[in-house]
Write a protein that holds these residues in place. Sequence first.
Motif, short mmCIF file in Angstrom:
data_model
loop_
_atom_site.label_atom_id
_atom_site.label_comp_id
_atom_site.label_asym_id
_atom_site.label_seq_id
_atom_site.Cartn_x
_atom_site.Cartn_y
_atom_site.Cartn_z
N SER A 136 0.86 -1.20 0.00
CA SER A 136 0.00 0.00 0.00
C SER A 136 0.89 1.24 0.00
CB SER A 136 -0.91 -0.03 1.24
OG SER A 136 -1.79 1.08 1.25
N PRO A 137 1.54 1.55 -1.12
CA PRO A 137 2.59 2.58 -1.16
C PRO A 137 2.11 4.01 -0.98
CG PRO A 137 2.13 1.78 -3.37
CD PRO A 137 1.37 0.90 -2.43
N ASN A 138 0.81 4.25 -1.11
CA ASN A 138 0.28 5.62 -0.99
C ASN A 138 -0.52 5.83 0.29
OD1 ASN A 138 1.41 6.34 -3.48
ND2 ASN A 138 -0.39 5.61 -4.60
N ASN A 139 -0.38 4.92 1.22
CA ASN A 139 -1.10 5.00 2.49
C ASN A 139 -0.28 5.88 3.45
OD1 ASN A 139 -2.16 4.55 5.08
ND2 ASN A 139 -2.86 2.49 4.54
N VAL A 140 -0.64 7.16 3.53
CA VAL A 140 0.15 8.11 4.29
C VAL A 140 0.23 7.75 5.78
CG1 VAL A 140 0.28 10.53 5.07
CG2 VAL A 140 -0.15 10.01 2.67
N PRO A 141 -0.85 7.40 6.46
CA PRO A 141 -0.72 7.03 7.88
C PRO A 141 0.23 5.84 8.07
CG PRO A 141 -3.01 7.47 7.36
CD PRO A 141 -2.27 7.46 6.05
N LEU A 142 0.16 4.86 7.15
CA LEU A 142 1.06 3.71 7.25
C LEU A 142 2.51 4.13 7.01
CD1 LEU A 142 1.50 0.67 7.54
CD2 LEU A 142 1.04 0.44 5.07
N LEU A 143 2.71 5.02 6.05
CA LEU A 143 4.06 5.51 5.76
C LEU A 143 4.65 6.24 6.97
CD1 LEU A 143 3.55 6.83 2.11
CD2 LEU A 143 5.02 4.93 2.80
N LEU A 144 3.80 7.00 7.69
CA LEU A 144 4.29 7.70 8.89
C LEU A 144 4.73 6.72 9.97
CD1 LEU A 144 1.72 10.64 9.30
CD2 LEU A 144 4.19 10.85 8.98
N ILE A 145 3.95 5.65 10.16
CA ILE A 145 4.32 4.64 11.15
C ILE A 145 5.64 3.98 10.75
CG2 ILE A 145 3.65 2.43 12.16
CD1 ILE A 145 0.71 3.33 11.85
N PHE A 146 5.77 3.68 9.46
CA PHE A 146 6.99 3.04 8.98
C PHE A 146 8.20 3.95 9.16
CE2 PHE A 146 9.83 2.14 5.26
CZ PHE A 146 10.35 0.95 5.76
N ALA A 147 8.04 5.24 8.84
CA ALA A 147 9.14 6.19 8.98
C ALA A 147 9.58 6.30 10.44
CB ALA A 147 8.73 7.57 8.44
N ALA A 148 8.61 6.36 11.36
CA ALA A 148 8.94 6.45 12.78
C ALA A 148 9.71 5.23 13.25
CB ALA A 148 7.66 6.62 13.60
N ASN A 149 9.33 4.05 12.76
CA ASN A 149 10.04 2.83 13.12
C ASN A 149 11.43 2.77 12.51
OD1 ASN A 149 8.38 0.43 14.61
ND2 ASN A 149 6.98 1.84 13.58
N CYS A 150 11.57 3.35 11.32
CA CYS A 150 12.91 3.44 10.71
C CYS A 150 13.83 4.30 11.58
CB CYS A 150 12.81 4.05 9.31
SG CYS A 150 12.15 2.92 8.07
N VAL A 151 13.30 5.41 12.10
CA VAL A 151 14.09 6.27 12.97
C VAL A 151 14.50 5.51 14.23
CG1 VAL A 151 14.04 8.33 14.44
CG2 VAL A 151 13.10 8.43 12.13
N ASN A 152 13.55 4.79 14.82
CA ASN A 152 13.84 4.04 16.05
C ASN A 152 14.86 2.93 15.80
OD1 ASN A 152 12.04 5.61 17.50
ND2 ASN A 152 10.33 4.21 17.18
N SER A 153 14.90 2.43 14.57
CA SER A 153 15.84 1.36 14.22
C SER A 153 17.13 1.91 13.63
CB SER A 153 15.18 0.40 13.21
OG SER A 153 14.01 -0.17 13.74
N LEU A 154 17.28 3.24 13.65
CA LEU A 154 18.47 3.91 13.13
C LEU A 154 18.64 3.75 11.63
CD1 LEU A 154 21.05 3.05 15.97
CD2 LEU A 154 19.38 4.89 15.88
N ALA A 155 17.56 3.43 10.92
CA ALA A 155 17.59 3.33 9.46
C ALA A 155 17.25 4.72 8.90
CB ALA A 155 16.60 2.28 8.96
N PHE A 156 18.18 5.65 9.08
CA PHE A 156 17.88 7.06 8.79
C PHE A 156 17.67 7.34 7.30
CE2 PHE A 156 20.59 7.59 12.77
CZ PHE A 156 19.47 7.66 13.60
#
Length: 462
Positions: free
Chosen positions: A14-34
């Motif tokens: 679901s590449p255009n799902n903005v709420p999902l993208l926000l959750i994914f981005a936040a988890n990337c930050v927490n995992s240091l995948a900047f």
Amino acid sequence: MDDLDQLRQAVNASPNNVPLLLIFAANCVNSLAFDEARDTFQKILALEPTHVSARIGLFHVLHLTGKTSEAILRTEAFLQENPRVAQAWLLLSRLVLTEGQLDQARQHFLKARSLDRTVTNPGLEKELFPNGNTPPPLPTDAQMAAALAEADDDEDDDEEGDDDDAMFDDIDDDAMETPSLAFADVGGMDNVKEELRMKILYPLQNPDLFRAYGKKIGGGVLLYGPPGCGKTMLSRAVAGEMQRSFISIGLHQILDLHLGDSEKNLHQLFELARDNKPAVLFFDEVDALAADRNDLRKSAGRTLINQFLAEMDGSVRDNDGLLILGATNAPWHIDPAFRRPGRFDRMIFVPPPDEPARAAIITVMAKDKPVTDLDALAVARKTKDFSGADLKHVFDVTIERCLATAMKKGMVVPITTADLIQSAKDIKPSSKAWFESARNYALYANQSGFYDDVLQFLGLKK
């Protein structure tokens, strides 16, 4: 499969799902995948260019990847367009704290809390207010309006007048002094001292000659530069050289919850200075009182700034013989109106001390301490770019180490040059972070040449 991989698969589906993208981005930050976090925030902004959380998230990633100066510039630009976004003020608080600007960070934090009482960051709050004494948030516009609606009647105003007189008496007792400090007590900075003499002391020593050319005595001078480099001490030394009254103004003496009282407090302080002319009125961290009004479109702070401008102009009462000194680490945050003729029209850059100045400061700091065979020049050579505050930190760390040894031995252990040099190796100069920010402003926001001195210090302009 970990949570990040699962989210990655969901995003691919679901590449255009903005709420999902926000959750994914936040988890990337927490995992240091900047890198992946940055790409995801940019994808959100491609779908929704004005998405606030994505823009703030992108600024945060810039900071986490070492681009703090760029993050500050972009966050400040965002807040000029969106001054009511509490999360952006909270992020800016963290960013400027990273660069050593504690007072500015506290102001941004309180601004965020005034906009949204639910906004919090316990870790940041503990760094800003280590004693747990967090001051109340700045009053919101709604609170200010309510205060106006509930204003007391004329009889109550008379009673408040008695309180105002008492407050003014307290200011008179606490704020005004005649410093014994002189230029000789300030190590180094000979060029800055001479500039202050030319712009302040010589006119006061030759008032008749000055007035013969139609010039008033006094005016406004803004000292700017990295924190801890002696701006406050220089201001006190100016008053000491003049042998005049010195009135140091703190925010707590001006800011007040009730509408109109802040302006009244500021006016009374100017009146105190005028009644004791010639005098020096000193505002430390003046950017807190003289902020750019473009950032305060709906804030009651605009009226305080307008009052400040009127007081400086002398439109309230003649300022002849009144010297207004301001000190700031962030001159780019000051409203441009303050730099017009008759206000802070003279700007003096106070850089970190050079090697001879550092040696002089080190010699002064070594007095009355058990230091043996001090080679101040050797320590100065090892403390390039250190501010006066950094040098004090070197002494503090060294003394703590020597005290630990002394307590074990039960006798005084002398401080040596080698001890000081060893401590200096463990300390990074605080001015470097400031110059990272200042360099950007000097290169890209310097149309009037206000920051040419910074460029010259950095070797970017002759």
